[in-house]
Design an enzyme around this catalytic site. Structure first.
Site, PDB file in Angstrom:
ATOM      1  CB  SER A  12      63.884  41.865  87.132  1.00 20.69           C
ATOM      2  OG  SER A  12      64.414  40.586  87.355  1.00 20.69           O
ATOM      3  CG  ASN A  13      67.982  39.699  90.430  1.00 17.03           C
ATOM      4  OD1 ASN A  13      67.600  39.445  91.567  1.00 17.03           O
ATOM      5  ND2 ASN A  13      67.927  38.826  89.439  1.00 17.03           N
ATOM      6  CG  ASN A 106      77.018  35.312  89.376  1.00 21.56           C
ATOM      7  OD1 ASN A 106      76.456  36.160  88.683  1.00 21.56           O
ATOM      8  ND2 ASN A 106      76.888  34.010  89.146  1.00 21.56           N
ATOM      9  CG  HIS A 108      73.519  30.095  89.287  1.00 20.44           C
ATOM     10  ND1 HIS A 108      73.848  30.264  87.956  1.00 20.44           N
ATOM     11  CD2 HIS A 108      72.996  28.852  89.397  1.00 20.44           C
ATOM     12  CE1 HIS A 108      73.549  29.153  87.293  1.00 20.44           C
ATOM     13  NE2 HIS A 108      73.028  28.279  88.151  1.00 20.44           N
ATOM     14  CG  ASP A 149      81.856  27.571  87.031  1.00 20.95           C
ATOM     15  OD1 ASP A 149      81.152  28.592  87.081  1.00 20.95           O
ATOM     16  OD2 ASP A 149      82.058  26.922  85.995  1.00 20.95           O
ATOM     17  CD  GLU A 178      67.480  35.047  90.549  1.00 23.09           C
ATOM     18  OE1 GLU A 178      68.345  35.890  90.291  1.00 23.09           O
ATOM     19  OE2 GLU A 178      67.026  34.276  89.673  1.00 23.09           O
TER      20      GLU A 178
HETATM   21  C1  GRF Z   1      68.756  35.904  87.192  1.00 24.09           C
HETATM   22  O1  GRF Z   1      68.012  34.727  87.173  1.00 24.09           O
HETATM   23  C2  GRF Z   1      70.119  35.649  87.798  1.00 24.09           C
HETATM   24  O2  GRF Z   1      70.131  34.677  88.798  1.00 24.09           O
HETATM   25  C3  GRF Z   1      70.899  35.177  86.619  1.00 24.09           C
HETATM   26  O3  GRF Z   1      70.431  35.952  85.548  1.00 24.09           O
HETATM   27  C4  GRF Z   1      69.103  36.372  85.798  1.00 24.09           C
HETATM   28  C5  GRF Z   1      69.051  37.863  85.649  1.00 24.09           C
HETATM   29  O4  GRF Z   1      67.737  38.340  85.651  1.00 24.09           O
HETATM   30  N1  GRF Z   1      72.329  35.262  86.859  1.00 24.09           N
HETATM   31  P1  GRF Z   1      67.479  39.907  85.616  1.00 24.09           P
HETATM   32  O5  GRF Z   1      68.248  40.475  84.445  1.00 24.09           O
HETATM   33  O6  GRF Z   1      67.950  40.478  86.935  1.00 24.09           O
HETATM   34  O7  GRF Z   1      65.998  40.079  85.452  1.00 24.09           O
END
Ligand code: GRF
Length: 198
Positions: A12-13, A106, A108, A149, A178
């Site tokens: 989704s991102n 990345n 998070h 990290d 996000e």
């Molecule tokens: C997000 O919450 C991101 O912060 C984490 O993994 C998730 C990925 O979500 N690293 P999507 O696949 O973009 O919906």
């Protein structure tokens, strides 16, 4: 600028980024989407958008070294200026980390360093935040370095944990946050407000 994306699941991102590019909200091109998971919806989203999509894993390539070599080749051909890990559940090979030093980021779903590290991914992050009675949580974008990290935090935003929030309701709000914050941060990188590269 060319952006390569690594994603393992829903993407989704990635979709937020695809939409921002197609609506000209950011002046960038997504040059490749790579997943370790053949079922990743992220790959499907990339294909729908006409972006080269690659399923590459130790299984498809026949081991860690072969995967590292293939990723190096695919990235060299795609020529990314920056790489985003958007829910990528694997470590990048050290060759890739070195070659794209300070160009890999990345996202998070917490206020790192809180609720990060081993085992802190997906719903577990939000379960821990709710269980601890935190009043705020957030989203962090950090560089991916050889010491995984310890990458520099380049952007962070916070949002309240509401009374009555469950891990699930919180997860949904953080994910929506996000999507906006990712596009915003990529835009800041593109404008040189956050350095990318040496
Ligand atoms: C997000 O919450 C991101 O912060 C984490 O993994 C998730 C990925 O979500 N690293 P999507 O696949 O973009 O919906």
């Amino acid at each position: 600028m060319n952006i390569a994306v690594f994603a393992s699941h829903g993407g989704s991102n990635l979709q937020a980024l695809i939409d921002a590019v197609s609506e000209h909200r950011i002046a960038a091109r997504i040059c490749a989407v790579i997943s370790n998971n053949s079922d990743a919806q992220a790959l499907e989203r990339a294909r729908q958008a006409g972006i080269p999509a690659y399923h590459l894993s130790t299984k498809t390539e026949g081991g860690d070294e072969a995967l590292a070599a293939k990723l190096t080749d695919v990235l060299a051909a795609a020529a990314p200026d920056m790489i985003f890990l958007l829910g990528y559940m694997r470590m990048l090979p050290v060759e890739v980390l070195r070659r794209y030093r300070r160009r890999i980021f990345n996202i998070h779903p917490s206020l790192l360093p809180a609720y990060g590290g081993k085992g802190m991914y997906g719903i577990r992050v939000h379960e821990a935040v709710v269980a601890a009675g935190e009043t705020r949580t957030g989203v962090t974008i950090h560089r991916v370095e050889e010491r995984y990290d310890e990458g520099e935090i380049v952007a962070q935003t916070s949002l309240p944990v509401l009374a009555g929030d469950t891990a699930e309701t919180l997860a949904a709000r953080v994910l929506a946050c996000e999507h906006r914050f990712l596009v915003d941060t990529v835009s800041r990188i593109l404008h040189g407000e956050i350095p990318c590269g040496d």
